[in-house]
Design an enzyme around this catalytic site. Structure first.
Site, PDB file in Angstrom:
ATOM      1  N   LYS A  52       0.826  -1.209   0.000  1.00  0.00           N
ATOM      2  CA  LYS A  52       0.000   0.000   0.000  1.00  0.00           C
ATOM      3  C   LYS A  52       0.859   1.257   0.000  1.00  0.00           C
ATOM      4  O   LYS A  52       0.460   2.298  -0.532  1.00  0.00           O
ATOM      5  CB  LYS A  52      -0.952   0.009   1.202  1.00  0.00           C
ATOM      6  N   SER A 145       2.571 -19.294   4.357  1.00  0.00           N
ATOM      7  CA  SER A 145       2.630 -19.745   2.971  1.00  0.00           C
ATOM      8  C   SER A 145       3.807 -19.083   2.274  1.00  0.00           C
ATOM      9  O   SER A 145       4.453 -18.185   2.820  1.00  0.00           O
ATOM     10  CB  SER A 145       1.322 -19.408   2.239  1.00  0.00           C
ATOM     11  N   GLY A 182      -3.447 -11.981 -10.623  1.00  0.00           N
ATOM     12  CA  GLY A 182      -4.314 -12.003  -9.457  1.00  0.00           C
ATOM     13  C   GLY A 182      -4.147 -10.749  -8.626  1.00  0.00           C
ATOM     14  O   GLY A 182      -3.726  -9.702  -9.121  1.00  0.00           O
ATOM     15  N   VAL A 183      -4.450 -10.851  -7.339  1.00  0.00           N
ATOM     16  CA  VAL A 183      -4.419  -9.681  -6.458  1.00  0.00           C
ATOM     17  C   VAL A 183      -3.030  -9.058  -6.417  1.00  0.00           C
ATOM     18  O   VAL A 183      -2.850  -7.862  -6.678  1.00  0.00           O
ATOM     19  CB  VAL A 183      -4.868 -10.064  -5.035  1.00  0.00           C
ATOM     20  N   GLU A 187      -2.044  -5.509  -8.317  1.00  0.00           N
ATOM     21  CA  GLU A 187      -1.690  -4.372  -7.462  1.00  0.00           C
ATOM     22  C   GLU A 187      -0.281  -3.875  -7.745  1.00  0.00           C
ATOM     23  O   GLU A 187      -0.062  -2.677  -7.993  1.00  0.00           O
ATOM     24  CB  GLU A 187      -1.805  -4.762  -5.987  1.00  0.00           C
ATOM     25  N   ASP A 312      -2.596 -18.730   6.697  1.00  0.00           N
ATOM     26  CA  ASP A 312      -2.328 -19.145   5.320  1.00  0.00           C
ATOM     27  C   ASP A 312      -2.039 -20.637   5.214  1.00  0.00           C
ATOM     28  O   ASP A 312      -2.256 -21.241   4.167  1.00  0.00           O
ATOM     29  CB  ASP A 312      -1.141 -18.364   4.758  1.00  0.00           C
ATOM     30  N   HIS A 448     -26.433  12.424  -0.137  1.00  0.00           N
ATOM     31  CA  HIS A 448     -26.258  12.896  -1.507  1.00  0.00           C
ATOM     32  C   HIS A 448     -25.339  14.126  -1.499  1.00  0.00           C
ATOM     33  O   HIS A 448     -25.508  15.019  -0.647  1.00  0.00           O
ATOM     34  CB  HIS A 448     -27.605  13.288  -2.124  1.00  0.00           C
TER      35      HIS A 448
END
Length: 469
Positions: A52, A145, A182-183, A187, A312, A448
């Protein structure tokens, strides 16, 4: 060799292992935590947090290069990326997050923390390297993992990298080939591209970002395809050229082919549970098709009643919050064994921090299809292309589809590609866990103008198709 008699042994000092250790100690002080490498979490060291940080840097450059539609004109030549400064921030902030985790571990009794690789000798005994044997009443396997690297990729030496390696770079490379859309692949691939790195993403089965809904997937391919070079139905081989770079020979299923040369191949084709070398062959334990102990999702108990598994390593959802929940359940039951109880399992939620974001809540489309006949569910959907708040912010890309049970109107799940999907996902996950119906969700307040009005549009679409009892 040191001999220890314990009540509980937790194998692995990551998110699940730390949670298991902490909760087992609520029942007994005679708990040992064994770690083979370093205490801490995949998330903090090489996963969600450093990724991130890299994505945040990429977003800063991307926004600076795309202000003209707002009437704000920058000198694009002044938007420069200093790769060393980018990676310095990634690593320094990453180390700060890791420091918080390690400081928690260091508060636990030092004599209950053992470094070394644990292997089962039998169902009640583990050996740690060549220095310690522990006999225990119960165990928690929380070994985590590791990324999958094929034999072909291994031949590339240090030119094949995993996400761990990305966060050790001192500066940014010129080019990367990402294998696995994939993720992690999406990313990191998009973030590196937005930081000025030349990137191509390769996949084999047409998937992208873990999306199973065909409508959302088609929109994702169109949206990301505008920015990134995607080869999602491709056969490819990789080799090192005479200059030490990675040369990718690829052919798409439509017959197009080419050669791409990159400094690195980023292996992002999935992860495998770390259970290969922990002595499972010495146990009469039930394994799944991937060689991982099968566990009850409510108790985390394996086929050997006093052995539990979490995180994992369990081959369930490889997400930090899931690992934390599983560790809590496994540790609590290991500590109180044989008096085990069901733990809290929350509604499924997942987020891909791409731009636009991807999110999954509850049942995914493929699960809905598998569990319900076509006439037994309805789909509500919305495009973000003309959604008011999204257009105001020029983030009007994406599509949401949500699923509801015909008759009861109960919300079943959703797949989202769109702005603020991480926040929409939380609203939907809370509704899913509370077993709310679509009409009940529509009774909730909507402000709104906000992106959440797009969710209301999808709910209204679903509600119009419901024949509630």
């Amino acid at each position: 060799m040191k001999q220890i008699q314990a009540d509980v042994v937790v194998i692995g000092g990551g998110t699940a292992g730390m949670g298991a250790f902490r909760n087992a100690r609520l029942h007994t002080d005679n708990v040992y935590l064994v770690e083979s490498h370093v205490f801490g979490t995949t998330c903090a060291r090489v996963g969600c947090m450093p990724s991130k940080l890299l994505i945040a840097a990429a977003e800063a450059r991307h926004h600076a290069l795309h202000t003209s539609p707002f009437g704000i004109h920058l000198n694009k030549d002044s938007v420069k990326v200093n790769g060393e400064e980018v990676m310095d921030r990634v690593k320094s902030e990453r180390d700060r997050f890791v420091g918080f985790v390690v400081s928690d571990v260091e508060e636990w009794p030092a004599d209950k923390r053992i470094m070394g690789k644990a292997r089962f000798l039998d169902a009640h005994t583990v050996q740690i390297d060549d220095h310690t044997q522990i006999t225990a009443k119960s165990f928690v396997i929380a070994t985590g993992s590791h990324p999958v690297i094929t034999p072909e990729w291994q031949a590339l030496g240090d030119h094949v990298i995993i996400n761990d390696d990305v966060f050790s770079w001192d500066t940014l490379p010129e080019s990367v080939a990402v294998f696995g859309p994939g993720v992690i692949g999406l990313e990191l691939g998009q973030a590196l591209h937005r930081l000025g790195v030349k990137v191509k993403i390769f996949g084999q089965n047409g998937s992208l970002g873990g999306i199973s809904d065909p409508v959302v997937l088609a929109e994702a391919k169109a949206v990301f395809g505008e920015e990134l070079e995607l080869h999602l139905n491709t056969t490819a081989r990789a080799e090192l050229d005479s200059d030490g770079n990675v040369k990718i020979y690829w052919e798409d299923n439509d017959g197009t082919s080419g050669v791409y040369t990159a400094q690195y191949l980023l292996a992002a084709a999935g992860r495998r549970a770390n259970v290969d070398n922990i002595g499972l062959e010495n146990l009469d334990i039930k394994l799944d098709s991937r060689g991982v102990p099968v566990a009850d999702e409510l108790t985390m108990q394996t086929s050997i009643p006093h052995i539990f598994i979490a995180g994992d390593a369990s081959n369930q959802l490889p997400l930090l919050h899931e690992a934390a929940d599983q560790g809590k359940i496994a540790g609590d039951n290991a500590g109180r064994y044989p008096d085990i109880t069901n733990g809290l399992r929350r509604s499924s939620i997942g987020v891909v921090f791409s731009n636009p974001q991807i999110a999954f809540i509850g049942l995914r489309f493929t699960s809905v299809e598998a569990q319900y006949k076509p006439e037994e569910y309805v789909i509500g959907e919305v495009s973000f292309k003309n959604q008011g708040r999204s257009r105001v912010m020029l983030v009007n890309k994406g599509h949401m589809r949500l699923y509801a049970e015909q008759g009861s109107g109960r919300f079943l799940g959703a797949e989202i590609l769109g702005p603020a999907a991480e926040h929409l996902a939380h609203l939907l996950a809370w509704a899913h866990q509370m077993k709310m119906t679509v009409p009940q969700m529509l009774d909730m307040p909507f402000y709104h103008p906000v992106i959440e009005e797009g969710l209301r549009t999808a709910l209204r679409d679903a509600n119009a198709k419901l024949k509630t009892a």
